[in-house]
Write an enzyme that holds these catalytic residues in place. Structure first.
Site, short mmCIF file in Angstrom:
data_model
loop_
_atom_site.label_atom_id
_atom_site.label_comp_id
_atom_site.label_asym_id
_atom_site.label_seq_id
_atom_site.Cartn_x
_atom_site.Cartn_y
_atom_site.Cartn_z
CG ASP A 33 -1.32 -4.00 1.54
OD1 ASP A 33 -2.02 -3.40 0.71
OD2 ASP A 33 -1.25 -3.65 2.74
CG HIS A 76 2.86 -3.92 -6.00
ND1 HIS A 76 4.13 -4.43 -5.89
CD2 HIS A 76 2.39 -3.81 -4.73
CE1 HIS A 76 4.43 -4.61 -4.62
NE2 HIS A 76 3.39 -4.25 -3.89
CG ASP A 102 1.97 -3.27 -16.95
OD1 ASP A 102 1.60 -3.60 -15.80
OD2 ASP A 102 1.55 -3.83 -17.99
CD GLU A 162 -0.01 -1.32 -3.57
OE1 GLU A 162 1.01 -0.62 -3.40
OE2 GLU A 162 -0.55 -1.97 -2.66
#
Ligand code: 9MR
Length: 576
Positions: free
Chosen positions: A177, A504, A549, A558
């Site tokens: 993020d 991710h 994956d 992530e």
């Protein structure tokens, strides 16, 4: 026709998450010349003898498995093959007669990986253009300037009422993020600075190719300074308290930084964030003040560390409870919490660092007592106690600690007890490694917290005893992480012959380039599968194979600064 198409699509979807089909599992990055060199062979690949051939096809070694082992949970059997006697550098092929696996033997097999794992932080920088000169095809324009960050109502104060605009630019994006969190930043910097203290020679000489590479500071410290500068902006100058995080209300989509338009906020101050800030700045003070060009800045960091500690001493239990905050204030915030309800370890870490940096009685109260009454454990973002121990080891090594004899003994005993526990799992390990041998070793971020964490602790045990069993055990941790594990993945992007392609990671997914940004450690197998609603095709439910994956898998795939920091620390220390 429709059904056929569906089958093809399903097969493709499964293939996208399939694990390494090669039954021969090795460290794919490389073994050191005189290190132990083993492979783990899945039962389908067992043979009477195995061979190692060089690039010319000449056989340089032949042998049988030295032992077999069975996983206590999956009951899968693996055989261990040992070709340590081969010490010539080169690229070889290990074969059981039908399968082949590449084996690299080199003088400094982990050097490029270490550089890339540090460079990953450059690629993760926020509020800065990442240029082709340093990032090649991964160059990108500046995003998230963070010069108009809003004070969230939970963070309102007299001088900064809700809606006030502050500037809090720079630093690293936390993970997949785009938000920036103090608690995780502190752990990440803490563990990397600890590694720097233990092996400064390696890091001082290491050029990783970042815009600051030509200045007089080591690149690792230049890179860490980027995030320290951001952290400094997160302190309220009026009272010393530190905002828990800088975030959008909701996670952004998988878009480029320049396509992110949500308002960013700083939310309430918390005791954990403020103590973590104090500890980080006090530790950074000691390291950066060694460099004349950073002296003044280091003094500023120490001053701010003291102010933060003062705030925390007066606000001893302001916990970050996002659901409570959302009940009381708008807008609601749904991003990562890094909520830690026990700040005893944060007090310990902050007091330890402040004491080591100032020798002031205020922080010494109960310090030796602390080490005696508390128990060393593998540090993580939520439990930073271990970081206080690591700092003490460095201070003791420099002959710079009161109660040195007592303290040294306590710390050595505690760290070696934990390290001995790891080594005791080695003889029965399916992967000839002191990690991954209990279901408890797997979970969210285990590759960083458990695998690299164990490697770091083994290296501290080695530093304190010079007992080579710890060093050899730590090297086997690297082998595990780099491919000799149940999934057969080399868990760092861009390295090895089978590594994650779909982390991710918004930066990797939104750049239109197939290969992910290199040098990033993915979280790893996590039987919790908190993302299973999104990841429908986890290849397995076994703890050590519960890894997908896929871009959707935030619980196993992530990337995050704390895991990369543990990787940098481990690699930096294990290269002795
Ligand atoms: O690393 C964190 C892990 O220990 C927690 O179990 C998990 C769920 O709360 O959150 C992880 O941290 C995430 C953070 O909250 C937001 N950015 C991404 C982090 C890595 O997944």
């Amino acid at each position: 026709m429709k059904k056929q198409l569906l089958t093809v699509m399903l097969t493709l979807a499964t293939m996208a998450t399939a694990q390494n089909p090669n039954p021969i599992k090795v460290n794919q990055v490389g073994y050191g010349l005189t290190d132990s060199k083993t492979a783990a062979i899945e039962e389908v690949g067992w043979a009477k003898t195995y061979t190692l051939t060089n690039e010319k096809g000449k056989r340089v070694w032949k042998g049988a498995a030295v032992r077999t082992a069975e996983s206590p949970w999956s009951k899968k059997k693996r055989a261990i093959v040992d070709f340590s006697e081969v010490t010539m550098p080169g690229t070889y092929t290990l074969s059981n007669g039908k399968d082949r696996q590449t084996v690299i033997i080199a003088e400094h097999p982990l050097e490029e990986l270490t550089k890339a794992s540090i460079k990953a932080f450059y690629l993760q920088r926020s509020g800065e253009a990442i240029t082709a000169e340093y990032a090649g095809q991964y160059a990108r324009p500046m995003g998230h300037p963070d010069n108009k960050v809003m004070i969230h109502p939970s963070a309102a104060s007299e001088a900064r009422p809700a809606g006030t605009i502050i500037s809090s630019p720079g630093g690293w994006y936390d993970a997949g993020d785009y938000n920036k969190y103090i608690v995780n930043s502190a752990y990440s910097i803490g563990i990397m600075l600890s590694a720097y203290e233990m092996n400064p020679k390696l890091f001082d000489a290491m050029k990783v190719g970042i815009p600051e590479s030509n200045n007089s500071m080591p690149d690792l410290l230049d890179e860490i300074a980027v995030n320290l500068r951001w952290m400094l902006t997160m302190q309220d100058p009026a009272d010393g308290g530190v905002y828990h995080k800088l975030t959008t209300p909701n996670f952004e989509g998988f878009v480029k930084p320049t396509d992110c338009h949500q308002q960013r906020y700083v939310v309430m101050k918390s005791t954990a964030a403020t103590l973590d800030f104090a500890a980080t700045m006090a530790k950074a003070y000691r390291i950066y003040s060694r460099f004349p060009e950073c002296k003044a800045w280091a003094e500023e960091m120490l001053k701010k560390a003291k102010c933060a500690y003062e705030w925390a001493a007066e606000h001893r239990d302001v916990m970050y409870r996002q659901e409570v905050m959302n009940r009381d204030f708008d807008p609601d915030v749904q991003t990562g919490t890094y909520g830690d309800m026990n700040v005893r370890d944060e007090f310990m870490w902050a007091e330890a660092e402040l004491f080591m940096s100032t020798r002031e009685e205020l922080y010494a109260a109960g310090l030796a007592q602390n080490y005696m009454s508390l128990k060393f454990s593998n540090p993580s973002w939520g439990n930073v106690m271990g970081l206080a121990y690591f700092s003490a080891v460095a201070a003791l090594r420099e002959g710079d600690m009161p109660y040195a004899n007592e303290l040294e003994q306590i710390i050595r005993e505690q760290i070696t007890t934990v390290a001995d526990g790891y080594l005791s799992t080695l003889p029965n390990s399916c992967f000839d490694a002191p990690c991954g041998n209990s279901p408890r070793d797997f979970g969210w971020g285990c590759n960083g917290e458990q695998v690299c964490g164990k490697g770091v602790i083994l290296m501290y045990a080695y530093e304190m005893t010079r007992d080579s069993r710890y060093l050899n055990g730590a090297k086997k941790v690297a082998d595990y992480l780099l491919g000799r594990n149940a999934t057969g993945y080399c868990f760092v992007t861009g390295f090895g012959n089978f590594s994650p392609m779909h982390p991710h990671h918004r930066l990797s997914e939104s750049d239109g380039i197939e290969a992910p940004l290199p040098g990033f450690l993915v979280g790893g197998p996590n039987p919790g599968q908190q993302d299973k609603a999104e990841v429908r095709n986890y290849p397995s439910n076994q703890p050590d194979e519960s890894y997908s994956d896929t871009m959707q898998s935030y619980a196993s795939n992530e990337i995050a600064i704390n895991w990369n920091a543990a990787l940098v620390a481990f690699l930096g220390m294990v290269q002795k």
